[in-house]
Design a protein around this motif. Structure first.
Motif, PDB file in Angstrom:
ATOM      1  N   GLU A 173     -13.824  33.039  97.847  1.00  0.00           N
ATOM      2  CA  GLU A 173     -12.542  32.407  98.179  1.00  0.00           C
ATOM      3  C   GLU A 173     -11.832  33.182  99.285  1.00  0.00           C
ATOM      4  O   GLU A 173     -11.261  32.583 100.191  1.00  0.00           O
ATOM      5  N   ILE A 215      -7.867  40.829  88.205  1.00  0.00           N
ATOM      6  CA  ILE A 215      -8.196  39.441  87.833  1.00  0.00           C
ATOM      7  C   ILE A 215      -8.526  39.415  86.325  1.00  0.00           C
ATOM      8  O   ILE A 215      -8.874  40.446  85.759  1.00  0.00           O
ATOM      9  N   PRO A 216      -8.450  38.232  85.707  1.00  0.00           N
ATOM     10  CA  PRO A 216      -8.852  38.160  84.291  1.00  0.00           C
ATOM     11  C   PRO A 216     -10.368  38.318  84.168  1.00  0.00           C
ATOM     12  O   PRO A 216     -11.100  37.974  85.103  1.00  0.00           O
ATOM     13  N   VAL A 241      -8.810  42.486  81.577  1.00  0.00           N
ATOM     14  CA  VAL A 241      -8.444  42.594  82.997  1.00  0.00           C
ATOM     15  C   VAL A 241      -9.435  43.469  83.768  1.00  0.00           C
ATOM     16  O   VAL A 241      -9.858  44.513  83.277  1.00  0.00           O
ATOM     17  N   LYS A 246      -4.416  32.032  93.432  1.00  0.00           N
ATOM     18  CA  LYS A 246      -5.093  30.776  93.072  1.00  0.00           C
ATOM     19  C   LYS A 246      -6.321  31.009  92.196  1.00  0.00           C
ATOM     20  O   LYS A 246      -6.715  30.133  91.431  1.00  0.00           O
ATOM     21  N   VAL A 247      -6.960  32.173  92.321  1.00  0.00           N
ATOM     22  CA  VAL A 247      -8.108  32.451  91.454  1.00  0.00           C
ATOM     23  C   VAL A 247      -7.664  33.121  90.145  1.00  0.00           C
ATOM     24  O   VAL A 247      -8.488  33.506  89.328  1.00  0.00           O
ATOM     25  N   GLY A 248      -6.361  33.260  89.977  1.00  0.00           N
ATOM     26  CA  GLY A 248      -5.842  33.815  88.728  1.00  0.00           C
ATOM     27  C   GLY A 248      -5.585  35.307  88.785  1.00  0.00           C
ATOM     28  O   GLY A 248      -5.341  35.946  87.766  1.00  0.00           O
ATOM     29  N   ASP A 283     -16.643  34.858  92.813  1.00  0.00           N
ATOM     30  CA  ASP A 283     -15.704  33.768  93.137  1.00  0.00           C
ATOM     31  C   ASP A 283     -14.586  34.292  94.032  1.00  0.00           C
ATOM     32  O   ASP A 283     -14.224  33.655  95.024  1.00  0.00           O
ATOM     33  N   LYS A 295     -12.185  36.729  82.024  1.00  0.00           N
ATOM     34  CA  LYS A 295     -12.776  35.448  81.619  1.00  0.00           C
ATOM     35  C   LYS A 295     -12.433  34.343  82.615  1.00  0.00           C
ATOM     36  O   LYS A 295     -11.308  34.263  83.089  1.00  0.00           O
ATOM     37  N   GLY A 296     -13.421  33.533  82.956  1.00  0.00           N
ATOM     38  CA  GLY A 296     -13.164  32.343  83.773  1.00  0.00           C
ATOM     39  C   GLY A 296     -13.320  32.541  85.262  1.00  0.00           C
ATOM     40  O   GLY A 296     -13.382  31.569  86.001  1.00  0.00           O
ATOM     41  N   VAL A 297     -13.359  33.793  85.702  1.00  0.00           N
ATOM     42  CA  VAL A 297     -13.504  34.036  87.140  1.00  0.00           C
ATOM     43  C   VAL A 297     -14.282  35.340  87.341  1.00  0.00           C
ATOM     44  O   VAL A 297     -14.160  36.270  86.543  1.00  0.00           O
TER      45      VAL A 297
END
Lengths: 165, 97
Positions: free
Chosen positions: B29, B16-17, B50, B73-75, B25, B19-21
Motif C-alpha cells: 500500500e 499495526i494490528p 500490536v 487506511k491499513v489500520g 500489505d 490480526k487482519g493485516v
C-alpha cells in the motif's frame, strides 16, 4: 471449519425437526419439498452466521485498532475492516453450503422412504463425529453420543410440535 | 524557490494490528503512494495484538501526508518520524559523538 461443521449439524437437526412429523405420519416428502425446505434452512442458518460473525469480527477489529492507536476510531473503514467483512461473508457462505448439505442429507433420502432418512442421519452422525474426533476413539464416541442425543431431541420436538403436517 | 522541498527518504516508527493485516500489505500500500520508489519494513516490536514497525520509504518528492493516510487506511498508526531526508540527494548519516 467451525461454520462447516456447525452448518451440517444445524441442517441435519433443523430439517429433521421440521419434517419429523411429516415423515413419521406417512406424509409425502417429494423432491421439490426437500429442495425448498433445504434452501430455507440453509438461508436462515447463513443469515444467523452472517449477523453473529459480523458482530464478533467488528468487535475484534475495534479492539485491535484501539490497542494500536489508543483511541476510539468509530466510522473509519480500514483494510482490517475489509478483511473482517470478507471473512464474515466466507463464514456465511460456508454456513449456507454446509447447512444445505446437512438438510439435503436428511430430506433427499426421505423423499424416497422415511427409513432411508434415518439411515442417512446415522451415516452423517458417524462421518461428522469422525471428522471432529480427528482419530481419537474416545472423542468419536463422545461426539457421536452428543450428536445422536441432539438429533433425537430434535426429532422428539418435531413430533411433539408438528410444524409441517 | 517557494516550491515544496522534495522528501527523498523518511523513516517512520509505526504500529499495526497483528490480526487482519500483514507487513506485506502495508509495504504494498505504501509503495502506491506518489513519489515512492522503495519501501522497507522491519518488525522491531511484537506484542500480543500490536506489531511495532520501522518503515523506511525512499523515492522522489514523497507525499508524507498520503503516507500517513495510507498507514491509517491499513489500520495502523504513526508513532514518530525518526529520520527524514529532504533535498536533491541523500546525504550520509551523521553522528553526534
Amino acid at each position: 471449519m467451525r461454520y462447516l461443521v456447525l452448518g451440517i449439524i444445524d441442517g441435519l437437526i433443523t430439517a429433521g425437526t421440521l419434517s419429523a412429523s411429516l415423515m413419521f405420519s406417512g406424509g409425502v416428502i417429494d423432491i421439490e419439498f426437500a429442495l425448498a425446505l433445504s434452501v430455507v434452512v440453509a438461508s436462515i442458518n447463513a443469515l444467523i452466521a452472517l449477523v453473529a460473525e459480523f458482530s464478533h469480527q467488528m468487535r475484534e477489529v475495534r479492539e485491535a485498532i484501539y490497542r494500536v492507536s489508543l483511541r476510539e476510531e468509530r466510522g473509519k473503514w480500514t483494510l482490517v475492516h475489509s478483511r473482517a467483512l470478507y471473512d464474515t461473508l466466507k463464514s456465511a457462505l460456508s454456513s449456507f453450503v454446509s447447512s444445505l448439505v446437512g438438510a439435503l442429507a436428511v430430506l433427499i433420502p426421505a423423499s424416497y422412504m422415511p427409513q432411508a432418512a434415518l439411515l442417512a442421519v446415522a451415516a452423517s452422525i458417524v462421518v461428522i463425529s469422525l471428522l471432529l474426533a480427528g482419530g481419537s476413539w474416545v472423542e468419536f464416541i463422545q461426539f457421536a453420543a452428543l450428536l445422536s442425543l441432539a438429533v433425537a431431541f430434535g426429532l422428539l420436538v418435531g413430533l411433539a410440535f408438528p410444524v409441517i403436517k | 524557490m517557494g516550491q515544496r522541498p522534495p522528501i527523498r527518504r523518511i523513516v517512520i516508527d509505526a504500529a499495526i494490528p497483528t490480526k487482519g493485516v500483514t507487513i506485506v500489505d502495508v509495504a504494498r500500500e505504501l509503495y502506491k503512494v506518489a513519489g515512492v520508489k522503495a519501501v522497507r519494513i522491519t518488525v522491531d516490536d511484537v506484542d500480543v495484538d500490536v506489531l511495532g514497525l520501522a518503515i523506511v520509504v525512499e523515492g522522489v518528492d514523497i507525499d508524507y501526508g498520503e503516507l500517513e493516510e495510507v498507514l491509517e487506511k491499513v489500520g495502523g498508526v504513526v508513532h514518530s518520524i525518526d529520520e527524514v531526508v529532504v533535498g536533491e540527494y541523500v546525504p550520509e548519516a551523521g553522528t553526534t559523538a
